[in-house]
Design a protein around this motif. Structure first.
Motif, PDB file in Angstrom:
ATOM      1  N   ASP A 452       0.806  -1.208   0.000  1.00 16.47           N
ATOM      2  CA  ASP A 452       0.000   0.000   0.000  1.00 16.47           C
ATOM      3  C   ASP A 452       0.850   1.273   0.000  1.00 16.47           C
ATOM      4  O   ASP A 452       0.419   2.319   0.474  1.00 16.47           O
ATOM      5  N   ASP A 453       2.059   1.189  -0.553  1.00 19.79           N
ATOM      6  CA  ASP A 453       2.967   2.343  -0.467  1.00 19.79           C
ATOM      7  C   ASP A 453       3.849   2.410  -1.720  1.00 19.79           C
ATOM      8  O   ASP A 453       5.037   2.104  -1.680  1.00 19.79           O
ATOM      9  N   LEU A 454       3.277   2.838  -2.836  1.00 19.35           N
ATOM     10  CA  LEU A 454       4.017   2.861  -4.098  1.00 19.35           C
ATOM     11  C   LEU A 454       5.213   3.802  -4.042  1.00 19.35           C
ATOM     12  O   LEU A 454       6.339   3.406  -4.371  1.00 19.35           O
ATOM     13  N   VAL A 455       4.999   5.047  -3.644  1.00 22.12           N
ATOM     14  CA  VAL A 455       6.110   6.001  -3.609  1.00 22.12           C
ATOM     15  C   VAL A 455       7.157   5.561  -2.599  1.00 22.12           C
ATOM     16  O   VAL A 455       8.364   5.685  -2.838  1.00 22.12           O
ATOM     17  N   GLY A 456       6.718   5.028  -1.461  1.00 20.03           N
ATOM     18  CA  GLY A 456       7.683   4.493  -0.496  1.00 20.03           C
ATOM     19  C   GLY A 456       8.491   3.362  -1.100  1.00 20.03           C
ATOM     20  O   GLY A 456       9.704   3.258  -0.874  1.00 20.03           O
ATOM     21  N   ASN A 457       7.844   2.494  -1.870  1.00 21.65           N
ATOM     22  CA  ASN A 457       8.567   1.416  -2.547  1.00 21.65           C
ATOM     23  C   ASN A 457       9.601   1.967  -3.527  1.00 21.65           C
ATOM     24  O   ASN A 457      10.711   1.441  -3.637  1.00 21.65           O
ATOM     25  N   LEU A 458       9.220   3.033  -4.228  1.00 15.82           N
ATOM     26  CA  LEU A 458      10.149   3.642  -5.171  1.00 15.82           C
ATOM     27  C   LEU A 458      11.347   4.246  -4.442  1.00 15.82           C
ATOM     28  O   LEU A 458      12.493   4.112  -4.888  1.00 15.82           O
ATOM     29  N   ARG A 459      11.099   4.897  -3.319  1.00 12.14           N
ATOM     30  CA  ARG A 459      12.188   5.484  -2.547  1.00 12.14           C
ATOM     31  C   ARG A 459      13.099   4.395  -1.978  1.00 12.14           C
ATOM     32  O   ARG A 459      14.332   4.502  -2.051  1.00 12.14           O
ATOM     33  N   ARG A 460      12.489   3.378  -1.416  1.00 15.74           N
ATOM     34  CA  ARG A 460      13.310   2.302  -0.848  1.00 15.74           C
ATOM     35  C   ARG A 460      14.060   1.538  -1.944  1.00 15.74           C
ATOM     36  O   ARG A 460      15.188   1.095  -1.740  1.00 15.74           O
ATOM     37  N   SER A 461      13.427   1.404  -3.091  1.00 18.32           N
ATOM     38  CA  SER A 461      14.094   0.755  -4.211  1.00 18.32           C
ATOM     39  C   SER A 461      15.294   1.572  -4.679  1.00 18.32           C
ATOM     40  O   SER A 461      16.355   1.027  -4.999  1.00 18.32           O
ATOM     41  N   ALA A 462      15.131   2.893  -4.719  1.00 20.60           N
ATOM     42  CA  ALA A 462      16.247   3.763  -5.109  1.00 20.60           C
ATOM     43  C   ALA A 462      17.390   3.655  -4.106  1.00 20.60           C
ATOM     44  O   ALA A 462      18.569   3.596  -4.485  1.00 20.60           O
ATOM     45  N   ALA A 463      17.057   3.625  -2.812  1.00 17.48           N
ATOM     46  CA  ALA A 463      18.089   3.494  -1.786  1.00 17.48           C
ATOM     47  C   ALA A 463      18.773   2.128  -1.866  1.00 17.48           C
ATOM     48  O   ALA A 463      19.994   2.019  -1.704  1.00 17.48           O
ATOM     49  N   PHE A 464      17.993   1.097  -2.134  1.00 20.35           N
ATOM     50  CA  PHE A 464      18.550  -0.253  -2.279  1.00 20.35           C
ATOM     51  C   PHE A 464      19.505  -0.312  -3.466  1.00 20.35           C
ATOM     52  O   PHE A 464      20.602  -0.866  -3.379  1.00 20.35           O
ATOM     53  N   ARG A 465      19.070   0.272  -4.574  1.00 25.86           N
ATOM     54  CA  ARG A 465      19.901   0.272  -5.780  1.00 25.86           C
ATOM     55  C   ARG A 465      21.184   1.073  -5.553  1.00 25.86           C
ATOM     56  O   ARG A 465      22.260   0.684  -6.003  1.00 25.86           O
ATOM     57  N   TRP A 466      21.069   2.221  -4.845  1.00 24.00           N
ATOM     58  CA  TRP A 466      22.249   3.025  -4.561  1.00 24.00           C
ATOM     59  C   TRP A 466      23.218   2.267  -3.656  1.00 24.00           C
ATOM     60  O   TRP A 466      24.433   2.264  -3.889  1.00 24.00           O
TER      61      TRP A 466
END
Length: 505
Positions: A452-466
């Motif tokens: 239930d948190d698309l933008v949060g997933n995008l942020r966490r995905s960006a941090a994971f990728r970084w």
């Protein structure tokens, strides 16, 4: 240096067309207008080239492309949700549909923890009711963080957080990449960036087309600030700040042609030398905020750009800099916020700039987004279902034949000296091939995904990728890593790695 996409250099004879020239509908992909809950229409399976594609009324000596593909183009108008169309695009759409089926099953009834993880990512993306209900609430914490900036000296810490933890690009690029002059090691690299339009020329070329695009971009930026909640007058003032800053950065950027020369983008420097290029930016707090392993030197790809960046930081007000960052944060997430944001983003970036007639169906966008975020998670199940061992064996035979043909070509080339031929043979002998999928799959266990948190997933995905990227710094190059996900319809040759890569498409 970026890998060379094989698709960009191989002619696949396919009746290629661009949406800027014409647009139309295509029954196989009519799902673009369907609601998110509707099942997409299955695309037609691409077929091999047949003689019916030929336009025999055309003179092949005058227009061979029209002769070879004219009838195919006539019977295959560009779908409304595409900006170009050809057999290659058909293949991509077919794969995207197959991947959608996997993601839908994982979202509805996951059988493994990995399926639940990427199924939840996809489900969060598809939940447009929740997205519209939330509006811009998901980015309010980011905007508040930017608004808390009260001194330019804090910019380094803020920018590091935005780039590494939120996936918001601004002012410049920072990355870890293979050293172009020592392919065994991985180094830190920083370069020009911070523009929203596709190229520096959009900001500085003086012709009717670019002038019109700049006016349309201005209207888009104003519209984004209004969506955030700013008054019309404030939105106009903030838009001016954004465009003034981006124009100054564009003027300090190297032209695209000059970027193609490797010597122009390779300048190894000590970290302390960055203070000479941009003394008004706190490099120490910026680098500390990236949480990267220690490094003393890095490649400053575009040194003159950082002098321009320093002039921006010195000459622009704190409020103008905050406006620039606020816009970049909102613009980054606009396609995945409520429909008013997503529609504004589509209208400018896809419709105005690229000529795309209609928005891409939600299931297509969410499929592509999940593949970008968790490609090697999704890819594990993709390979099991769509890439049997026989397919890999066939590709290995094809590459073996390719290498044999190259060896023969080397011997027959009249313009190569004997010494050059020997060096070419050595390179060919060292030529590596990667077929289908990685030997070692990326581990996504530390990536938190919420349904239930698309933008949060995008942020966490960006941090994971970084975190994944930055931890390559100072380590030997891993020759087994891939630059494309298994379902990707493409292939590439990576010059520094000297390998050829064929995903399981």
């Amino acid at each position: 240096m970026q890998p060379i996409r094989i698709a960009s250099v191989l002619l696949l004879c396919t009746g290629f067309a661009f949406a800027q020239q014409s647009a139309g509908s295509h029954p196989a992909f009519a799902a673009a207008d369907q609601p998110a809950s509707a099942a997409p229409a299955e695309p037609t399976t691409p077929h091999s080239f047949d003689l019916s594609a030929i336009d025999k009324t055309a003179d092949p000596c005058t227009d061979f492309f029209q002769y070879a593909c004219g009838n195919w183009r006539k019977t295959n108008p560009i779908p409304g949700d595409q900006v170009r169309w050809g057999r290659f695009n058909e293949l991509s759409e077919h794969n995207r549909y197959l991947l959608y089926l996997d993601l839908k099953k994982a979202a509805d009834a996951p059988k493994t923890p990995l399926q639940k993880q990427y199924g939840d990512f996809y489900a969060a993306c598809m939940n447009t009711d929740l997205t519209d209900k939330l509006g811009d609430k998901p980015i309010v914490p980011i905007l508040a963080h930017i608004d808390s900036l009260n001194d330019k000296k804090q910019l380094g810490t803020l920018l590091a957080h935005l780039q590494s933890q939120a996936g918001v690009p601004a002012f410049m690029q920072f990355r870890v990449e293979q050293d172009e002059k020592d392919s065994t090691r991985q180094i830190a690299d920083t370069a020009q960036g911070g523009l929203s339009l596709p190229d520096r020329d959009y900001y500085i070329e003086d012709n009717p087309r670019m002038t019109k695009v700049r006016a349309q971009y201005h209207d888009y930026v104003v519209g984004v600030f209004k969506l955030i909640g700013d008054s019309p007058d404030k939105a106009e003032a903030e838009a001016k700040s954004v465009i003034d800053i981006e124009t100054a950065l564009a003027k300090g950027s190297l032209p695209r042609v000059e970027l193609r020369n490797p010597d122009n983008v390779y300048h190894m420097m000590k970290v302390t030398e960055l203070n000479t290029l941009a003394p008004d930016f706190d490099w120490t707090t910026y680098i500390d905020g990236l949480h990267a392993p220690h490094f003393d030197t890095l490649n400053v790809a575009t040194p003159e750009y950082f002098k321009a960046l320093n002039q921006v930081i010195d000459g622009q007000s704190l409020d103008s800099i905050k406006s620039y960052l606020r816009f970049h944060a909102a613009n980054t997430f606009a396609p995945w916020l409520s429909s008013n944001y997503a529609d504004a983003s589509f209208d400018f970036f896809q419709k105005t700039l690229q000529g795309q007639a209609q928005q891409t169906a939600r299931w297509k966008r969410c499929t592509a987004l999940t593949d970008r975020a968790m490609g090697e998670a999704v890819g594990q199940d993709w390979v099991k279902e769509n890439f049997p061992p026989s397919a890999k064996e066939n590709m290995e035979k094809l590459v073996a034949a390719l290498k044999q043909a190259l060896a023969q070509d080397i011997q027959s080339l009249p313009w190569m000296s004997e010494d050059t031929k020997k060096q070419a043979e050595v390179k060919l002998e060292a030529f590596r091939q990667k077929i289908g999928y990685p030997e070692n799959w990326r581990d996504y266990s530390k990536l938190e995904v919420k349904r239930d948190d698309l933008v949060g997933n995008l942020r966490r995905s960006a941090a994971f990728r970084w975190d994944w990227e930055v931890n390559h710094l100072g380590k030997p190059v891993d020759e087994k890593e891939w630059g494309m996900t298994p379902p990707t319809v493409n292939a590439y040759y990576d010059p520094p790695m000297n390998d050829i890569n064929f995903p399981a498409n």
